[in-house]
Design a protein around this motif. Structure first.
Motif, short mmCIF file in Angstrom:
data_model
loop_
_atom_site.label_atom_id
_atom_site.label_comp_id
_atom_site.label_asym_id
_atom_site.label_seq_id
_atom_site.Cartn_x
_atom_site.Cartn_y
_atom_site.Cartn_z
N ALA A 1 20.48 -1.33 27.30
CA ALA A 1 18.75 -2.32 28.20
C ALA A 1 18.80 -3.72 27.56
N PHE A 2 18.69 -3.86 26.75
CA PHE A 2 19.43 -5.53 26.20
C PHE A 2 19.99 -5.79 26.79
N LEU B 1 22.91 -9.89 32.93
CA LEU B 1 23.65 -9.19 33.45
C LEU B 1 23.16 -8.83 34.75
N VAL B 2 21.92 -8.52 35.40
CA VAL B 2 21.99 -7.79 36.14
C VAL B 2 21.42 -9.07 37.48
N PRO C 1 26.76 -7.13 41.89
CA PRO C 1 26.23 -6.33 42.97
C PRO C 1 25.69 -5.07 42.05
N TRP C 2 24.58 -4.75 42.49
CA TRP C 2 23.45 -4.21 41.96
C TRP C 2 23.67 -2.74 42.07
N LYS C 3 24.29 -2.41 43.42
CA LYS C 3 24.72 -1.21 43.99
C LYS C 3 25.73 -0.46 43.37
N THR C 4 26.76 -1.52 43.92
CA THR C 4 27.97 -1.13 43.12
C THR C 4 28.03 -0.95 42.02
N ALA D 1 17.88 -0.85 37.24
CA ALA D 1 16.75 -0.24 38.11
C ALA D 1 15.38 -0.52 38.07
N PHE D 2 15.01 -1.04 36.86
CA PHE D 2 14.06 -1.86 36.70
C PHE D 2 13.99 -3.76 37.61
N ALA D 3 15.01 -3.68 37.02
CA ALA D 3 15.19 -5.23 38.29
C ALA D 3 15.30 -5.32 39.40
N VAL D 4 15.97 -4.17 39.95
CA VAL D 4 16.12 -4.18 41.15
C VAL D 4 13.44 -3.48 41.98
#
Length: 397
Positions: free
Chosen positions: A78-79, A84-85, A89-92, A135-138
């Motif tokens: 998480a750290f 990186l978020v 590309p978040w979905k990939t 997920a939290f970023a999205v």
């Protein structure tokens, strides 16, 4: 200077055809599954620890350390995700992480030695922590973010309660592999839902001109209170099945108590939304944590099924209630939102440290000392939390 991911025409058309509406309840539900998939083992931690003891023959100490390694890995993941978020590309990335989680759970089904299991679950935790951070970023890009996190609590407490109720009785019948199959099934569900989520492009960076400076002293106190509160609760929660069995209770009594307790956590989160700050923060938080401490002390009398039930039900409500307030307090000290992420990191560190500490304390087989220490830590958390709570209450008076 702003950052924004752009979509080409083909991507846009594809998302129109297959994606759900970005701000819909269904999208929030899917994001909640995605976020929960990385940490679902925390929600079924008693079942996991008990299953490793009963199904693999691991000692209580080793089983607790395995759970602790899992959550420490998640804290590290998480750290790292914070940095990186905005670059991935978040979905990939989410799809790759879900596939890796499934692979690690499959390998976990084959291991029979505690040390390799500890190392593997630490890697599993790291992977899950990265997934949760993404997920939290999205979720932060959704409209009405509080609804997205409310749905997250609904999924975590609802399915977590079902897990701790149904899984422990299955271990003696089918073996401990059933625990990892439950985690795999959850990851597969999240992977399927991922295909229907919209793009959620990265929004422009929020301007921070005129933002009030962070008040670090009360913020650090809030972070310490979160760590103490989560560590004390998880230290007992990880071993609550063994505690009940040592007191003479059966799984037919213990598992339903834990399941209903988890579901009552939903009531705690609803109470936070209803109360908000109408009575300030200090009074609700202090009373709630002290009730948690009193219910924890009552576990000394777990030989009574009624007391065991009532104690767990009380903790179920006050745990969700208190942690929601404490994490919200961290967010209020920093308008940019970075300290909210730090509060989440402190929460995971507490969740990881609890089973580790408990594994060392109960090495002799007695849970009395663990209960007493957990009560002291909870009372300390209540006192420490007063400082940041009063700081915010006075500022908003």
């Amino acid at each position: 200077m702003t950052q924004q991911h752009t979509l080409n025409a083909a991507d846009t058309q594809r998302y129109r055809l297959f994606a759900v509406a970005a701000d819909s309840t269904l999208a929030r539900l899917m994001l909640a599954f995605l976020a929960t998939a990385g940490l679902f083992y925390v929600n079924i931690m008693p079942a996991l620890v008990s299953g490793l003891i009963e199904g693999r023959g691991f000692s209580a100490r080793d089983a607790g350390l395995i759970g602790s390694c899992n959550v420490y890995g998640a804290a590290v993941g998480a750290f790292i995700a914070i940095f990186l978020v905005k670059k991935l590309p978040w979905k990939t990335a989410a799809a790759a992480l879900l596939l890796l989680l499934i692979s690690l759970d499959l390998v976990s089904m084959l291991l029979t030695n505690p040390l390799p299991m500890m190392l593997l679950r630490a890697v599993h935790g790291l992977t899950g922590g990265l997934l949760v951070g993404i997920a939290f970023a999205v979720m932060a890009r959704c409209g009405q973010v509080h609804k997205a996190f409310g749905m997250l609590l609904l999924v975590q407490f609802g399915l977590g309660g079902l897990g701790v109720m149904l899984l422990p009785p299955l271990v003696p019948l089918f073996g401990s592999w059933v625990l990892f199959m439950a985690l795999i099934a959850f990851s597969l569900t999240a992977l399927l839902m991922l295909a229907f989520l919209p793009a959620y492009p990265l929004l422009p960076l929020a301007t921070q001109h005129g933002a009030a400076p962070v008040q670090y002293r009360p913020l650090l106190a809030a972070i310490l209170a979160i760590f103490l509160f989560q560590a004390a609760n998880m230290a007992l929660y990880a071993y609550i099945i063994e505690l009940g069995e040592q007191a003479g209770l059966t799984l037919s009594i213990i598992s339903p108590a834990l399941g209903v307790s988890a579901w009552l956590g939903l009531l705690g989160s609803v109470l936070v939304i209803w109360l908000s700050t109408r009575f300030g923060r200090a009074l609700p938080v202090f009373i709630s944590i002290m009730i948690t401490a009193a219910a924890t002390y009552a576990l000394h009398y777990s030989a009574s099924a009624a007391i065991f039930w009532l104690a767990n039900l009380a903790v179920g409500v006050t745990w969700a209630f208190s942690i929601a307030y404490l994490l919200g307090i961290c967010a209020e000290f920093d308008q940019a939102g970075q300290m909210a992420a730090l509060g989440g990191f402190a929460s995971k560190m507490g969740l990881a440290s609890g089973p580790l500490f408990a594994a060392l304390v109960i090495d002799g087989g007695s849970y009395s000392a663990l209960i007493n220490i957990a009560v002291v830590l909870l009372m300390l958390a209540a006192v420490v939390a007063l400082y940041p709570c009063r700081t915010l209450d006075n500022a908003n008076a």
